[in-house]
Design an enzyme around this catalytic site. Sequence first.
Site, mmCIF file in Angstrom:
data_model
loop_
_atom_site.group_PDB
_atom_site.id
_atom_site.type_symbol
_atom_site.label_atom_id
_atom_site.label_comp_id
_atom_site.label_asym_id
_atom_site.label_seq_id
_atom_site.Cartn_x
_atom_site.Cartn_y
_atom_site.Cartn_z
ATOM 1 N N LYS A 100 0.816 -1.206 0.000
ATOM 2 C CA LYS A 100 0.000 0.000 0.000
ATOM 3 C C LYS A 100 0.852 1.260 0.000
ATOM 4 O O LYS A 100 0.445 2.309 0.475
ATOM 5 C CB LYS A 100 -0.972 0.033 1.189
ATOM 6 C CG LYS A 100 -1.748 -1.254 1.416
ATOM 7 C CD LYS A 100 -2.331 -1.833 0.127
ATOM 8 C CE LYS A 100 -3.368 -0.948 -0.546
ATOM 9 N NZ LYS A 100 -3.906 -1.547 -1.804
ATOM 10 N N GLY A 101 2.043 1.154 -0.581
ATOM 11 C CA GLY A 101 2.942 2.301 -0.647
ATOM 12 C C GLY A 101 3.045 2.902 -2.032
ATOM 13 O O GLY A 101 3.946 3.693 -2.296
ATOM 14 N N GLY A 102 2.148 2.489 -2.952
ATOM 15 C CA GLY A 102 2.179 3.032 -4.306
ATOM 16 C C GLY A 102 2.951 2.185 -5.286
ATOM 17 O O GLY A 102 3.378 2.670 -6.341
ATOM 18 N N THR A 103 3.120 0.898 -4.985
ATOM 19 C CA THR A 103 3.898 0.036 -5.874
ATOM 20 C C THR A 103 3.217 -0.156 -7.223
ATOM 21 O O THR A 103 3.885 -0.239 -8.260
ATOM 22 C CB THR A 103 4.150 -1.335 -5.232
ATOM 23 O OG1 THR A 103 2.889 -1.936 -4.883
ATOM 24 C CG2 THR A 103 4.996 -1.202 -3.982
ATOM 25 N N ARG A 104 1.887 -0.256 -7.243
ATOM 26 C CA ARG A 104 1.183 -0.404 -8.517
ATOM 27 C C ARG A 104 1.350 0.843 -9.375
ATOM 28 O O ARG A 104 1.626 0.754 -10.573
ATOM 29 C CB ARG A 104 -0.306 -0.680 -8.260
ATOM 30 C CG ARG A 104 -1.200 -0.616 -9.504
ATOM 31 C CD ARG A 104 -0.824 -1.631 -10.554
ATOM 32 N NE ARG A 104 -0.861 -2.981 -10.032
ATOM 33 C CZ ARG A 104 -0.442 -4.041 -10.705
ATOM 34 N NH1 ARG A 104 0.070 -3.894 -11.910
ATOM 35 N NH2 ARG A 104 -0.518 -5.255 -10.166
#
Length: 262
Positions: A100-104
């Site tokens: 949920k750290g913006g990996t996508r």
Amino acid sequence: MLSLWVYMIYCCVGYCSTVPNLTYSSVRRHENDAATDNRDSSLGASRDLLNNENELDSRGDEWDEVRSEAKAVDDGAMSGFLNETESKKLPQAIIIGVKKGGTRALLEFLRLHPDIRAVGAEPHFFDRNYDKGLEWYRELMPKSSEDQLTMEKTPSYFVTREVPSRIYSMSKDTKLIVVMARVQDFLGLRRVVTEKYFHFNPTKGFPCLKRPEVNAKPHCLGKTKGRTHPNIDPQVVQTLRDFYKPFNRKFYKMTGHDFGWD
């Protein structure tokens, strides 16, 4: 007798005229059956790849996202489709976290770059599928040229103890990415992704991606992205900051950079 022969010829002609249609129907039926089998097989393999019971980022309503991502990659790779020098390679860089750290979003931004080829779904090779072997892992990767960088992302690698040694056994030169840095500089990529690759979506409240070279429709991240953050009691926030402060300081020292999280 003549009438009988005429009648038999008429019947023969009438029957024969139906044969191509029956044959065509049979062929189409076999083709449809084969297509159904292939589709089921493909979906089965994809379900196996996305068998992430605890990963919201790659299940449920993310299916549409994965399919559209695959199409975006295919569109961007059409120029090299007939290039016989392309092959499947083990990844030279892996986004390992954090959840949920913006990996996508990071993966999608990187896939806009012509020197990057990446698999859209999370392979979970080094934490859940390691027993399937490196060749199984390699087959998941998209084809790339010698000058392109192959990547994947699986955030749960960050919290799995065995992952570092397993990646090192595959290749000691593989770069591991945790979302917090200037990734293009870290990977040594030329700066080609500019503001023209982004289109602000007022409904979602954040930019969507587009490929200006092919005039493609903007591609937005899935429904689970861009959610409104809940309000948290300031006292709880301060408690968390106090708890993580010594760990942050240790991380700053290790990386040689103060991120100012305190």
